[in-house]
Scaffold this motif. Structure first.
Motif, PDB file in Angstrom:
ATOM      1  N   LYS A  12       0.838  -1.196   0.000  1.00  0.00           N
ATOM      2  CA  LYS A  12       0.000   0.000   0.000  1.00  0.00           C
ATOM      3  C   LYS A  12       0.869   1.240   0.000  1.00  0.00           C
ATOM      4  CE  LYS A  12      -3.228  -2.789   2.405  1.00  0.00           C
ATOM      5  NZ  LYS A  12      -3.278  -3.499   3.665  1.00  0.00           N
TER       6      LYS A  12
ATOM      7  N   ASN B 221       0.314   4.266   1.093  1.00  0.00           N
ATOM      8  CA  ASN B 221       0.409   5.091   2.296  1.00  0.00           C
ATOM      9  C   ASN B 221       0.694   4.281   3.553  1.00  0.00           C
ATOM     10  OD1 ASN B 221      -1.956   3.762   2.551  1.00  0.00           O
ATOM     11  ND2 ASN B 221      -3.136   5.533   3.233  1.00  0.00           N
TER      12      ASN B 221
ATOM     13  N   GLU C  58       2.891   5.998   5.858  1.00  0.00           N
ATOM     14  CA  GLU C  58       2.204   7.138   6.468  1.00  0.00           C
ATOM     15  C   GLU C  58       1.449   6.751   7.726  1.00  0.00           C
ATOM     16  OE1 GLU C  58      -0.478   9.617   4.087  1.00  0.00           O
ATOM     17  OE2 GLU C  58       0.962   9.346   2.455  1.00  0.00           O
ATOM     18  N   TRP C  59       0.636   5.718   7.626  1.00  0.00           N
ATOM     19  CA  TRP C  59      -0.166   5.397   8.811  1.00  0.00           C
ATOM     20  C   TRP C  59       0.678   4.796   9.913  1.00  0.00           C
ATOM     21  CZ3 TRP C  59      -0.794   0.854  11.319  1.00  0.00           C
ATOM     22  CH2 TRP C  59      -0.607  -0.344  10.618  1.00  0.00           C
TER      23      TRP C  59
ATOM     24  N   PHE D 266       2.110   7.617  11.658  1.00  0.00           N
ATOM     25  CA  PHE D 266       1.021   8.237  12.423  1.00  0.00           C
ATOM     26  C   PHE D 266       0.827   7.522  13.759  1.00  0.00           C
ATOM     27  CE2 PHE D 266      -3.684   7.969  13.190  1.00  0.00           C
ATOM     28  CZ  PHE D 266      -3.869   9.276  13.632  1.00  0.00           C
ATOM     29  N   VAL D 267       0.761   6.187  13.702  1.00  0.00           N
ATOM     30  CA  VAL D 267       0.523   5.415  14.927  1.00  0.00           C
ATOM     31  C   VAL D 267       1.747   5.473  15.846  1.00  0.00           C
ATOM     32  CG1 VAL D 267       0.078   3.113  15.855  1.00  0.00           C
ATOM     33  CG2 VAL D 267      -1.147   3.892  13.828  1.00  0.00           C
TER      34      VAL D 267
ATOM     35  N   ARG E  51       2.078   8.695  17.639  1.00  0.00           N
ATOM     36  CA  ARG E  51       1.092   8.808  18.709  1.00  0.00           C
ATOM     37  C   ARG E  51       1.528   8.031  19.942  1.00  0.00           C
ATOM     38  NH1 ARG E  51      -4.114  10.396  18.627  1.00  0.00           N
ATOM     39  NH2 ARG E  51      -3.253  11.755  17.041  1.00  0.00           N
ATOM     40  N   TYR E  52       2.056   6.839  19.708  1.00  0.00           N
ATOM     41  CA  TYR E  52       2.530   6.036  20.842  1.00  0.00           C
ATOM     42  C   TYR E  52       3.686   6.726  21.537  1.00  0.00           C
ATOM     43  CZ  TYR E  52      -0.316   1.950  19.770  1.00  0.00           C
ATOM     44  OH  TYR E  52      -1.340   1.097  19.590  1.00  0.00           O
TER      45      TYR E  52
ATOM     46  N   ALA F 180       2.200   9.523  23.389  1.00  0.00           N
ATOM     47  CA  ALA F 180       1.318   9.034  24.451  1.00  0.00           C
ATOM     48  C   ALA F 180       2.122   8.717  25.693  1.00  0.00           C
ATOM     49  CB  ALA F 180       0.572   7.790  23.985  1.00  0.00           C
TER      50      ALA F 180
ATOM     51  N   ASP G 255      -3.677  -3.601  21.870  1.00  0.00           N
ATOM     52  CA  ASP G 255      -3.676  -2.737  20.688  1.00  0.00           C
ATOM     53  C   ASP G 255      -3.170  -3.500  19.472  1.00  0.00           C
ATOM     54  OD1 ASP G 255      -4.414  -0.851  22.477  1.00  0.00           O
ATOM     55  OD2 ASP G 255      -2.978   0.671  21.803  1.00  0.00           O
TER      56      ASP G 255
ATOM     57  N   LEU H  44      -5.143  -4.080  16.133  1.00  0.00           N
ATOM     58  CA  LEU H  44      -4.641  -3.615  14.840  1.00  0.00           C
ATOM     59  C   LEU H  44      -4.597  -4.780  13.850  1.00  0.00           C
ATOM     60  CD1 LEU H  44      -1.786  -1.229  16.029  1.00  0.00           C
ATOM     61  CD2 LEU H  44      -3.758  -0.560  14.655  1.00  0.00           C
TER      62      LEU H  44
ATOM     63  N   ALA I 113      -4.082  -4.914   9.957  1.00  0.00           N
ATOM     64  CA  ALA I 113      -2.664  -4.579   9.906  1.00  0.00           C
ATOM     65  C   ALA I 113      -1.868  -5.870   9.794  1.00  0.00           C
ATOM     66  CB  ALA I 113      -2.248  -3.819  11.162  1.00  0.00           C
TER      67      ALA I 113
ATOM     68  N   THR J  17      -4.520 -10.462   5.742  1.00  0.00           N
ATOM     69  CA  THR J  17      -4.512  -9.032   6.032  1.00  0.00           C
ATOM     70  C   THR J  17      -5.490  -8.299   5.121  1.00  0.00           C
ATOM     71  OG1 THR J  17      -2.216  -9.174   6.734  1.00  0.00           O
ATOM     72  CG2 THR J  17      -3.018  -7.010   6.163  1.00  0.00           C
TER      73      THR J  17
ATOM     74  N   LEU K  58      -8.505   1.730  20.474  1.00  0.00           N
ATOM     75  CA  LEU K  58      -7.136   2.134  20.822  1.00  0.00           C
ATOM     76  C   LEU K  58      -7.235   3.361  21.726  1.00  0.00           C
ATOM     77  CD1 LEU K  58      -5.600   1.831  17.255  1.00  0.00           C
ATOM     78  CD2 LEU K  58      -5.351   0.199  19.137  1.00  0.00           C
TER      79      LEU K  58
ATOM     80  N   ASP L  51      -5.144   5.451  22.815  1.00  0.00           N
ATOM     81  CA  ASP L  51      -4.334   6.628  22.523  1.00  0.00           C
ATOM     82  C   ASP L  51      -4.855   7.416  21.325  1.00  0.00           C
ATOM     83  OD1 ASP L  51      -2.395   6.179  24.564  1.00  0.00           O
ATOM     84  OD2 ASP L  51      -1.632   4.518  23.373  1.00  0.00           O
ATOM     85  N   PHE L  52      -5.995   6.956  20.795  1.00  0.00           N
ATOM     86  CA  PHE L  52      -6.527   7.620  19.610  1.00  0.00           C
ATOM     87  C   PHE L  52      -7.950   8.094  19.874  1.00  0.00           C
ATOM     88  CE2 PHE L  52      -3.131   4.942  18.304  1.00  0.00           C
ATOM     89  CZ  PHE L  52      -2.519   5.594  17.239  1.00  0.00           C
TER      90      PHE L  52
ATOM     91  N   LEU M 233      -8.820   4.792  11.245  1.00  0.00           N
ATOM     92  CA  LEU M 233      -7.554   4.058  11.098  1.00  0.00           C
ATOM     93  C   LEU M 233      -7.618   2.836  10.167  1.00  0.00           C
ATOM     94  CD1 LEU M 233      -4.665   4.430  11.928  1.00  0.00           C
ATOM     95  CD2 LEU M 233      -5.086   3.055  13.956  1.00  0.00           C
TER      96      LEU M 233
ATOM     97  N   TYR N 209      -7.501   4.160   6.706  1.00  0.00           N
ATOM     98  CA  TYR N 209      -6.168   4.693   6.434  1.00  0.00           C
ATOM     99  C   TYR N 209      -5.206   3.538   6.159  1.00  0.00           C
ATOM    100  CZ  TYR N 209      -2.472   8.243   7.264  1.00  0.00           C
ATOM    101  OH  TYR N 209      -1.435   9.136   7.159  1.00  0.00           O
ATOM    102  N   MET N 210      -5.310   2.501   7.020  1.00  0.00           N
ATOM    103  CA  MET N 210      -4.434   1.338   6.884  1.00  0.00           C
ATOM    104  C   MET N 210      -4.641   0.612   5.564  1.00  0.00           C
ATOM    105  SD  MET N 210      -4.603  -0.144  10.741  1.00  0.00           S
ATOM    106  CE  MET N 210      -4.900  -1.765  10.182  1.00  0.00           C
TER     107      MET N 210
ATOM    108  N   GLY O  57      -5.340   1.785   2.731  1.00  0.00           N
ATOM    109  CA  GLY O  57      -4.900   2.491   1.538  1.00  0.00           C
ATOM    110  C   GLY O  57      -5.680   3.743   1.198  1.00  0.00           C
TER     111      GLY O  57
END
Ligand SMILES: Nc1ncnc2c1ncn2[C@@H]1O[C@H](COP(=O)(O)OP(=O)(O)OP(=O)(O)O)[C@@H](O)[C@H]1O
Ligand SMILES: [Mg+2]
Lengths: 436, 225
Positions: free
Chosen positions: A3, A5, A8-9, A12-13, A16-17, A20, A303, A307, A312, B81, B98, B100-101, B109, B112-113, B115
């Motif tokens: 992918k 991006n 990018e993500w 991003f994560v 944040r961690y 955090a 988490d 994910l 993910a 996946t 999550l 923290d979000f 998310l 976003y993940m 694509g």
């Protein structure tokens, strides 16, 4: 499936961690890891900078005062002014000075004989080789050899002879051109100046006089050496080629690299071993980061499972943690570089402050305890001139070394993160989501 | 009617130390598109296990699971996946978000993940949060929200990638009556609006009645109710 991006993500994560952690009441492990890196980088930059300061100080003293960048041994006894002019016209040549070195014994009015290397130079040395005077650092009297039988000597030598500016010292040497005709001569010289270069060996065993004054001490058959200083001493090979083309290949010029090889080699060895020892810090820091990221992976296993369950890949989740290690390494390294540079630049003020603080503290304790015990007070000075030959810590920051140290720290944390991230695949999402 | 799920001869045995625990014994079922199937069964009967197998979070001991004509049980990590991002939306009992979000980020998310552009995913997340009645809570973190609100966020998240299949494992099991009712209503309305197929596991018999098809899991087998 790749992918576009994806990165990018993940960033991003990971960001944040990383952030955090700061909100966390139990100050984040990432924070401590970053602090560990900073301290390592700071220590390494400071230590290496001071070491550079000492080493480069030595090297400069040696090259500027005594050994020159390139030497030519001429077979002549008289100064060849056209040769000097020709060599001066070479692009990279900064200065050239003819000299003769003599081994002598010197004696003050009340002292024993001391061994002393007398270098005899032209009377206008200050214009021919101004850097020599700068590095010699004449602290008493002046570098003036115009009068016959005058001498400028090092401060330590002056002290051991008990001689000050204006006093006379006797120089003894064996004059003559064969063993049979060698005869001791003893000539009175007036001390015109005293220098304190900071390089103990020179300050304790070196003196300067003029060609004219040294005549009486020698057989008169000593040959001249020309000492050449370069604008860029690393371009010595090119310059030697230029010189050879002017004066012919007969009296081959020698570069500073050759006649100082073992000493400079030793300095380099010293530095490398210091780097390795201090570099062990990063091993400790790396292990520390690995542990903290292990914990971070464990803390975030929910988490991670989540994910994974929303799409993910294991690789992506691993990358999140590697990125966290990257951020730790980068931020910690950067803070370390900045604070390390700050401390290195201000090291003398810091030592002065530390000395002052220790002094104040000891006086305070002395006063508190004075009813009971009598503590003599003596001033603390971390770099007291009475203990150390130098009264200032020399510092030299080399940009590429700072970069290298930063790179070390960064690599250590990324490697640690990489090994910790492997833990991500040690559990399956279904187990976690099931039981908590 | 076309089938979305085909399960044949499905077995799941957990090997824990010396004893084998046989949880699912020969499950055979085919599920039509756009139906909402509710599954009940006592605790430990294997309901979550079944959903985990369908979502590819766990692997069967024997048998096959086909979703949209693809064999889930033999997918590799890369295929799984993709499968989990595009074909199924999961909702869990403990509304795993999550922490923290923010609500918006949690929903956005997975998009976003998978694509989508971040802006696009955020826009969609906003629409979905509006649908579950949380347009006021976009920037709130899970710990600042009630259980019901969190579960509504999870419902919105399950829909972000527009999957054909929603798997909900006791989505209201942890909520009080009022919140349960609200989440249920929202969930069924969304399924209806977006034309999704849903498998919903629950203890709550009243909730089970709302399914267009109802089954029970007992002794490792599925029975039509
Ligand atoms: N990873 C695992 N390893 C070993 N045994 C497991 C595992 N997951 C589930 N089990 C066992 O399989 C059985 C079925 O579990 P499952 O979670 O599917 O039941 P359930 O019907 O969802 O129950 P509940 O209504 O309490 O959620 C249980 O006895 C459980 O202990
Ligand atoms: Mg369950």
């Amino acid at each position: 499936m790749l992918k576009k991006n994806k990165i990018e993500w993940i960033i991003f994560v990971a960001l944040r961690y990383f952030k955090a952690g700061k909100r966390d009441r139990s100050i984040s492990t990432a924070f401590f890891s970053a602090v560990g890196i900073s301290v390592g980088v700071l220590a390494m930059i400071t230590i290496i900078s001071i070491m550079n300061g000492f080493q480069i100080g030595f090297i400069d003293d040696i090259l500027e005062i005594n050994s020159y960048h390139i030497r030519i041994r001429s077979g002549e006894m008289e100064v060849d002014n056209t040769l000097i002019e020709n060599i001066k016209s070479i692009e990279n040549v900064k200065s050239i000075l003819p000299f003769i070195d003599l081994q002598t014994l010197v004696k003050g009015s009340y002292s024993d004989f001391k061994a002393c290397k007398i270098r005899s130079v032209p009377v206008n040395t200050e214009t021919q080789d101004p850097d020599l005077l700068r590095y010699l650092n004449v602290t008493r009297g002046e570098f003036n050899l115009k009068k016959v039988n005058t001498i400028v000597i090092g401060s330590e030598l002056a002290a051991s002879l008990g001689a000050d500016v204006g006093d006379t010292v006797s120089l003894a040497s064996m004059a003559g051109d064969s063993f049979r005709s060698l005869a001791p001569v003893d000539i009175q010289f007036t001390v015109e100046g005293i220098f304190k270069s900071g390089y103990y060996e020179y300050d304790s065993t070196m003196g300067f006089t003029s060609f004219q004054s040294s005549k009486g001490l020698t057989s008169g058959k000593e040959t001249l050496t020309y000492g050449i200083k370069l604008k860029d001493r690393y371009k010595d090979a090119e310059t030697i080629r230029d010189i050879s083309s002017i004066i012919g290949a007969g009296n081959c010029p020698v570069s500073w690299r050759e006649y100082n090889r073992s000493f400079f080699g030793a300095l380099r060895m010293e530095k490398i071993s210091m780097m390795l020892i201090v570099g062990l810090i990063f091993l400790v820091v790396g292990v520390n980061i690995k542990h903290s990221l292990d914990r971070s992976v464990y803390k975030r296993r929910q988490d991670i499972a989540l994910l994974r369950s929303v799409g993910a890949s294991p690789g992506a989740v691993k990358t999140i943690f590697v990125t966290e290690g990257l951020l730790i390494g980068f931020s910690g390294g950067l803070i370390g570089v900045i604070s390390g540079l700050f401390i290195s630049v201000n090291i003398n003020n810091i030592f002065a402050f530390a000395g002052w603080a220790a002094d104040t503290l000891s006086r305070l304790i002395g006063r508190i305890l004075s009813p009971f015990v009598n503590i003599p007070s003596y001033g603390f000075s971390v770099f007291s001139p009475s203990y150390f030959y130098l009264n200032k810590v020399p510092v030299k920051i080399l940009f590429h070394e700072v970069l290298l140290i930063f790179f070390f720290a960064f690599t250590a944390s990324v490697c640690a993160a990489y090994s910790a991230a492997g833990k991500v695949t040690e559990f399956t999402p279904s187990e976690i989501l099931h039981y908590e | 009617m076309s089938k979305i799920i085909e399960i044949a001869g499905l077995h799941k045995v957990y090997r824990t130390g010396a004893e084998d625990l046989s949880v699912l014994n020969d499950i055979n079922v085919s599920i039509a598109k756009n139906c909402s199937l509710t599954i009940t069964g006592h605790s430990g009967s294997g309901k979550s296990t079944l959903l985990n197998l369908i979502s590819g979070l766990d692997f069967p001991t024997a048998g096959s699971i086909e979703v949209n004509g693809q064999r889930v049980d033999s997918m590799n990590e890369v295929e799984l996946t993709t499968y989990r991002s595009f074909y199924v939306g999961l909702i869990f009992q403990f509304h795993y978000l999550l922490n923290d979000f923010t609500a918006l980020e949690n929903v956005m998310l997975p998009g976003y993940m998978s694509g989508q552009k971040r802006g696009f995913a955020e826009e969609r997340a906003f629409e979905l949060l509006k649908e579950v009645g949380l347009e006021e809570r976009l920037d709130h973190y899970p710990l600042q929200m009630s259980g019901g609100e969190r579960q509504r966020v999870a419902v919105a998240r399950a829909l972000i990638n527009d999957p054909d299949l929603i798997l909900a494992d006791e989505p209201t099991g942890n909520l009080d009556e009022k919140n349960s009712k609200m989440v249920e209503d929202i969930l069924f309305a969304l399924i209806e609006n977006h034309q999704k197929t849903m498998l919903l596991v629950t203890h709550d018999l009243n909730l089970a009645e709302r399914g267009t098809r109802q089954m029970q899991l007992e002794h490792g087998e599925l029975f039509e109710l």
